[in-house]
Motif scaffolding. Structure first.
Motif, mmCIF file in Angstrom:
data_model
loop_
_atom_site.group_PDB
_atom_site.id
_atom_site.type_symbol
_atom_site.label_atom_id
_atom_site.label_comp_id
_atom_site.label_asym_id
_atom_site.label_seq_id
_atom_site.Cartn_x
_atom_site.Cartn_y
_atom_site.Cartn_z
ATOM 1 N N TYR A 19 1.157 10.447 1.550
ATOM 2 C CA TYR A 19 -0.098 9.766 1.834
ATOM 3 C C TYR A 19 -0.228 8.557 0.908
ATOM 4 O O TYR A 19 0.443 8.452 -0.132
ATOM 5 C CB TYR A 19 -1.295 10.695 1.629
ATOM 6 C CG TYR A 19 -1.588 11.007 0.176
ATOM 7 C CD1 TYR A 19 -2.429 10.185 -0.580
ATOM 8 C CD2 TYR A 19 -1.006 12.106 -0.463
ATOM 9 C CE1 TYR A 19 -2.684 10.443 -1.914
ATOM 10 C CE2 TYR A 19 -1.249 12.375 -1.792
ATOM 11 C CZ TYR A 19 -2.089 11.547 -2.520
ATOM 12 O OH TYR A 19 -2.328 11.790 -3.853
ATOM 13 N N THR B 204 -11.102 -0.571 2.219
ATOM 14 C CA THR B 204 -10.636 0.766 1.857
ATOM 15 C C THR B 204 -9.661 1.227 2.929
ATOM 16 O O THR B 204 -9.782 0.839 4.100
ATOM 17 C CB THR B 204 -11.794 1.759 1.737
ATOM 18 O OG1 THR B 204 -12.462 1.864 3.007
ATOM 19 C CG2 THR B 204 -12.790 1.307 0.694
ATOM 20 N N PHE B 205 -8.719 2.063 2.552
ATOM 21 C CA PHE B 205 -7.693 2.469 3.511
ATOM 22 C C PHE B 205 -7.207 3.887 3.228
ATOM 23 O O PHE B 205 -7.321 4.399 2.104
ATOM 24 C CB PHE B 205 -6.498 1.503 3.459
ATOM 25 C CG PHE B 205 -5.753 1.526 2.145
ATOM 26 C CD1 PHE B 205 -4.678 2.386 1.933
ATOM 27 C CD2 PHE B 205 -6.144 0.699 1.103
ATOM 28 C CE1 PHE B 205 -4.008 2.406 0.727
ATOM 29 C CE2 PHE B 205 -5.479 0.714 -0.117
ATOM 30 C CZ PHE B 205 -4.399 1.566 -0.303
ATOM 31 N N TYR B 206 -6.681 4.494 4.268
ATOM 32 C CA TYR B 206 -5.989 5.782 4.146
ATOM 33 C C TYR B 206 -4.796 5.747 5.086
ATOM 34 O O TYR B 206 -4.911 5.331 6.244
ATOM 35 C CB TYR B 206 -6.898 6.953 4.512
ATOM 36 C CG TYR B 206 -6.202 8.291 4.423
ATOM 37 C CD1 TYR B 206 -6.032 8.920 3.188
ATOM 38 C CD2 TYR B 206 -5.682 8.911 5.552
ATOM 39 C CE1 TYR B 206 -5.380 10.137 3.088
ATOM 40 C CE2 TYR B 206 -5.025 10.131 5.461
ATOM 41 C CZ TYR B 206 -4.878 10.744 4.226
ATOM 42 O OH TYR B 206 -4.220 11.939 4.129
ATOM 43 N N LYS B 207 -3.656 6.180 4.581
ATOM 44 C CA LYS B 207 -2.425 6.170 5.361
ATOM 45 C C LYS B 207 -1.720 7.515 5.181
ATOM 46 O O LYS B 207 -1.506 7.960 4.052
ATOM 47 C CB LYS B 207 -1.529 5.015 4.897
ATOM 48 C CG LYS B 207 -0.247 4.851 5.676
ATOM 49 C CD LYS B 207 0.396 3.469 5.431
ATOM 50 C CE LYS B 207 0.557 3.118 3.999
ATOM 51 N NZ LYS B 207 1.276 1.828 3.805
ATOM 52 N N ARG B 208 -1.380 8.139 6.295
ATOM 53 C CA ARG B 208 -0.706 9.438 6.257
ATOM 54 C C ARG B 208 0.695 9.299 6.833
ATOM 55 O O ARG B 208 0.885 8.793 7.931
ATOM 56 C CB ARG B 208 -1.488 10.478 7.071
ATOM 57 C CG ARG B 208 -0.903 11.888 6.993
ATOM 58 C CD ARG B 208 -1.114 12.490 5.623
ATOM 59 N NE ARG B 208 -0.366 13.723 5.422
ATOM 60 C CZ ARG B 208 -0.351 14.418 4.292
ATOM 61 N NH1 ARG B 208 -1.081 14.005 3.261
ATOM 62 N NH2 ARG B 208 0.360 15.511 4.164
ATOM 63 N N ASP C 98 -3.513 5.089 -4.732
ATOM 64 C CA ASP C 98 -3.210 6.493 -5.022
ATOM 65 C C ASP C 98 -2.259 6.969 -3.935
ATOM 66 O O ASP C 98 -2.631 7.023 -2.761
ATOM 67 C CB ASP C 98 -4.503 7.314 -5.023
ATOM 68 C CG ASP C 98 -4.238 8.813 -5.179
ATOM 69 O OD1 ASP C 98 -3.111 9.191 -5.568
ATOM 70 O OD2 ASP C 98 -5.161 9.605 -4.888
ATOM 71 N N THR C 99 -1.023 7.284 -4.294
ATOM 72 C CA THR C 99 -0.034 7.647 -3.284
ATOM 73 C C THR C 99 0.971 8.662 -3.817
ATOM 74 O O THR C 99 1.284 8.667 -5.013
ATOM 75 C CB THR C 99 0.717 6.393 -2.795
ATOM 76 O OG1 THR C 99 1.641 6.762 -1.765
ATOM 77 C CG2 THR C 99 1.484 5.727 -3.920
ATOM 78 N N LYS D 17 -3.734 6.037 -0.320
ATOM 79 C CA LYS D 17 -5.145 5.703 -0.148
ATOM 80 C C LYS D 17 -5.582 4.821 -1.306
ATOM 81 O O LYS D 17 -4.945 4.792 -2.365
ATOM 82 C CB LYS D 17 -6.012 6.959 -0.077
ATOM 83 C CG LYS D 17 -5.915 7.854 -1.306
ATOM 84 C CD LYS D 17 -6.732 9.129 -1.118
ATOM 85 C CE LYS D 17 -6.607 10.033 -2.334
ATOM 86 N NZ LYS D 17 -7.389 11.287 -2.189
ATOM 87 N N HIS E 86 -2.705 5.028 10.227
ATOM 88 C CA HIS E 86 -3.518 4.153 9.384
ATOM 89 C C HIS E 86 -4.993 4.259 9.757
ATOM 90 O O HIS E 86 -5.337 4.394 10.937
ATOM 91 C CB HIS E 86 -3.120 2.685 9.581
ATOM 92 C CG HIS E 86 -1.724 2.359 9.180
ATOM 93 N ND1 HIS E 86 -1.266 1.058 9.054
ATOM 94 C CD2 HIS E 86 -0.663 3.139 8.866
ATOM 95 C CE1 HIS E 86 -0.006 1.064 8.693
ATOM 96 N NE2 HIS E 86 0.387 2.317 8.585
ATOM 97 N N ARG F 236 0.804 -1.219 0.000
ATOM 98 C CA ARG F 236 0.000 0.000 0.000
ATOM 99 C C ARG F 236 0.841 1.276 0.000
ATOM 100 O O ARG F 236 0.703 2.145 0.848
ATOM 101 C CB ARG F 236 -0.959 -0.014 1.188
ATOM 102 C CG ARG F 236 -2.066 -1.044 1.010
ATOM 103 C CD ARG F 236 -3.027 -1.094 2.164
ATOM 104 N NE ARG F 236 -4.151 -1.970 1.832
ATOM 105 C CZ ARG F 236 -5.057 -2.387 2.702
ATOM 106 N NH1 ARG F 236 -4.983 -2.018 3.961
ATOM 107 N NH2 ARG F 236 -6.040 -3.174 2.316
#
Length: 720
Positions: free
Chosen positions: A550, A515-519, A577-578, A552, A497, A159
């Protein structure tokens, strides 16, 4: 006689008159529970509920009694009642057992392959029978959603994270060198046999507070328990070498092996020029013994490997330089587990030691590198709640790490004492809702910093087969060693996360989407005037933690093990998308190892009549960004899409008390000319494609097992 009959009928009447009727209904609070068992403790009086949950029975017992109600999948009930001559009406409500197979479990971010209660995804036989995986754990994990295949480098890229952001853990211990030593643009296999492990849990993020030092992912491997009391000999021969092992009464296994891939290279042309064909030898010793309430496991291995390759210098089309390496690696891992108080208290303690040395020569100059890690870990768990379904876990770990490298004649070294403590409480609000709250604190002496990382996971069951899961938390890791050689005032790198998961498993079919989002924060950044795309360069410029980024996207996974008789297939799709500003990137851009779209299709079919298994795997990965020297990052190329079709077949033949397994694989059947990027001349004017070692590969071998074989292993070998 008349008086005698009169007395008898009177007693019968009194007895009938003194019986108490107990009746009622058993429910789960909403619905009736048919066929539940109802009884008075210590007596033979009782009944079974009918299809509507109703029950009734008569008893001669009097006074205070205990009414017990039980049903498979539910927590038994014990209710105090007072028996008189009157009819007693009672409604009993049972709660679903959280230990039942369909209980909710926390799965967000995790692909489990160990405990059937936690949604089995992959087993050891899945790994060795997957075409294109080469019986390598990491290679097969790259076929799961969330992972990206990067063909010129070993490791798990998860990811939007780099390979350095994933850690491999065996029985709770971080493995310092899970892969054979790296060679530029030649990916290496993992060091461990899949059949060493009873379970594999691949985390795509949001993992437990019990683990740390990984911004993106952990690969959790748990070694096999003792497998019976059998003894056997196993001999393996293939195009890469020969190996043999002996197991004594299930508790002791010794193995030796020699590898030389010259026969493999003889079958096809390679895209690189080897001065010394890769070869080596090694051995291992495994001890696994069980006692009444405890288990001892120990695994120790040593390998020596060597190779030399003429790599292109990229300054002139025919100019090369010699890269040679003699690698010495040792690894020892031991663990002890025990329980007491009827299993309510669990203790697991472990220690490990690893030492890796690369005796490198680059263009005739020494470039040795070495690392050493000693670690100890203690974890305790207290089970509590209804049927001990909840657990409070706490523990601590300590690592002593030494690393050194020689770059351009200069020797760099560092030493770190890393320690951590953690606590985690996993509990069930009810059979539909599970929560896991965790907190981890870490300290690293090399940077003289401490962090605190909160973690949260929860899951809610929508029905008997489906559930939602959520995971969130903060994750830290030390900067890469090349940066710490130059600046030990850096801080921890950081990632937050958030993951939402839906999963349904029914009738041998699994559907899962996430679905995920990572900062990212505090990434190490080099203050440079221009971008240098060479991934093997030594850092330059001043260093700080000003980097950020990021990632996502979403994943889809579907597996069907029942629709096709003796067949199994799965399909995965991942969208990513990163962007990042880190290392020597002058702006926030897509990192060179990231791809937007990843698709895998895996199919296996077993033919009972001929004891043969065949499989096919197709993978498609969209193009990766290509950045030149002095890249402005405004408009850039991408590599062409990566595609690969692989086939495999294996056949089992049993002869008396032994059996043979023949296997063969064909990788990149269509001979597609995939490339993984470009390398540039020192002035940036010329570039050369990075190619796979071979465009198409063919491999075959045989395994021969002699002697008694544990039924579980034999079943796996024969049934695939």
């Amino acid at each position: 006689m008349k008086k005698l009959f009169s007395i008898l009928f009177t007693l019968i009447g009194l007895t009938s008159y003194s019986q108490t009727i107990v009746q009622g209904k058993v429910t789960d609070g909403k619905n009736p529970l048919p066929f539940a068992n109802i009884s008075l403790q210590g007596t033979y009086d009782g009944a079974s509920a009918d299809v509507n949950g109703q029950f009734m029975f008569e008893t001669l017992e009097k006074g205070k009694q205990v009414l017990s109600v039980s049903m498979i999948g539910f927590i038994s009930s014990a209710t105090d009642i007072n028996l008189t001559n009157d009819t007693i009406n009672i409604e009993v409500r049972l709660e679903e057992s959280i230990n039942s197979l369909n209980a909710v479990v926390v799965t967000a971010g995790m692909f489990e392959a160990s405990d059937e209660k936690k949604m089995v995804m992959l087993k050891p036989m899945d790994i060795v029978t997957t075409a294109g995986g080469g019986a390598d754990i990491t290679s097969v994990m790259q076929l799961l959603p969330g992972a990206t295949r990067v063909g010129e480098q070993e490791g798990l890229f998860v990811r939007g994270g780099s390979a350095q952001e994933t850690k491999t853990v065996i029985d709770g211990m971080i493995v310092q060198n899970p892969f054979f030593s790296s060679t530029p643009d030649v990916p290496q296999r993992g060091r461990f046999n899949p059949f060493m492990f009873k379970g594999t849990a691949f985390s795509t993020g949001g993992y437990s507070a019990q683990y740390g030092q990984a911004l993106s992912s952990v690969l959790l491997l748990n070694t096999m328990d003792k497998q019976g009391e059998n003894s056997n000999i196993n001999i393996g021969l293939n195009l890469a070498g020969v190996n043999a092992s002996y197991t004594h009464k299930g508790w002791l296994t010794a193995s030796v092996g020699y590898n030389n891939i010259a026969p493999f290279f003889a079958l096809t042309d390679t895209n690189l020029d080897f001065e010394t064909i890769p070869s080596g030898f090694g051995g291992s010793l495994t001890i696994n013994e069980e006692f009444k309430n405890s288990t001892i496991k120990a695994y120790s291995t040593f390998t020596e490997n060597q190779s030399a390759i003429n790599l292109p210098s990229y300054d002139e089309s025919d100019e090369t330089y010699l890269f040679s390496n003699r690698n010495l690696n040792s690894f020892t891992n031991a663990s002890y587990t025990t329980n007491w108080d009827e299993g309510r208290w669990l203790l697991k303690a472990g220690a490990s030691y690893s030492n890796n040395t690369d005796q490198l020569q680059v263009s005739g100059f020494g470039a040795d590198r070495s690392d050493e890690r000693s670690q100890a870990r203690v974890v305790m768990s207290r089970l509590y709640g209804k049927e001990n379904g909840s657990a409070l876990t706490f523990g601590a770990e300590y690592h002593h790490i030494k690393q050194s490298n020689i770059y351009s004649g200069y020797e760099f070294a560092l030493q770190d004492n890393y320690s951590s403590i953690f606590v985690e409480n996993e509990f069930y609000v009810n059979s539909k809702l599970a929560l896991r709250l965790g907190l981890r604190a870490e300290n690293s002496t090399v940077i003289s910093k401490t962090n605190i990382a909160p973690r949260l996971s929860m899951a809610y069951k929508l029905g008997k087969y489906a559930q939602f899961s959520l995971a969130a938390g903060r994750f830290y890791q030390n900067p890469e060693k090349e940066y710490l050689y130059l600046n030990q005032s850096l801080d921890f790198e950081e990632a937050d996360h958030a993951i939402l998961n839906y999963q349904i498993i029914k009738n041998g079919k699994t559907f899962r989407t996430e679905t995920f989002y990572k900062r990212y924060n505090n990434l190490v950044s080099e203050e440079v005037d221009y971008f240098d795309p060479n991934p093997y360069r030594f850092p330059s410029g001043s260093l700080d933690n000003s980097g950020y980024g990021y990632a996502k996207g979403f994943d889809i996974f579907f597996r069907d093990e029942t629709s096709i008789p003796n067949g199994d297939f799965w399909i995965t799709y991942s969208f990513l998308d990163t962007k990042r500003k880190f290392r020597n990137y002058t702006e926030e851009v897509v990192p060179h190892f990231a791809t937007s779209h990843n698709v895998s299709l895996v199919y296996k079919q077993f033919f009972n009549a001929i004891s043969t298994n065949i499989g096919a795997t197709f993978t498609h990965t969209s193009g990766r960004p290509i950045y030149d020297f002095n890249e402005d990052f405004v408009s850039f190329e991408r590599t062409k899409d990566f595609q690969n079709l692989s086939l495999m077949a294996s056949h089992v033949k049993q002869v008396n008390n032994s059996f043979l397994v023949f296997y063969a694989t064909l990788d990149n059947v269509l001979g597609r000319k995939n490339i993984f990027g470009y390398r540039y001349s020192s002035d940036g004017r010329e570039r050369y494609p990075v190619k796979p070692l071979m465009y198409r590969t063919f491999f075959f071998g045989i395994n021969w097992t002699i002697g008694q074989v544990n039924g579980r292993i034999r079943e796996a070998e024969l049934d695939f």
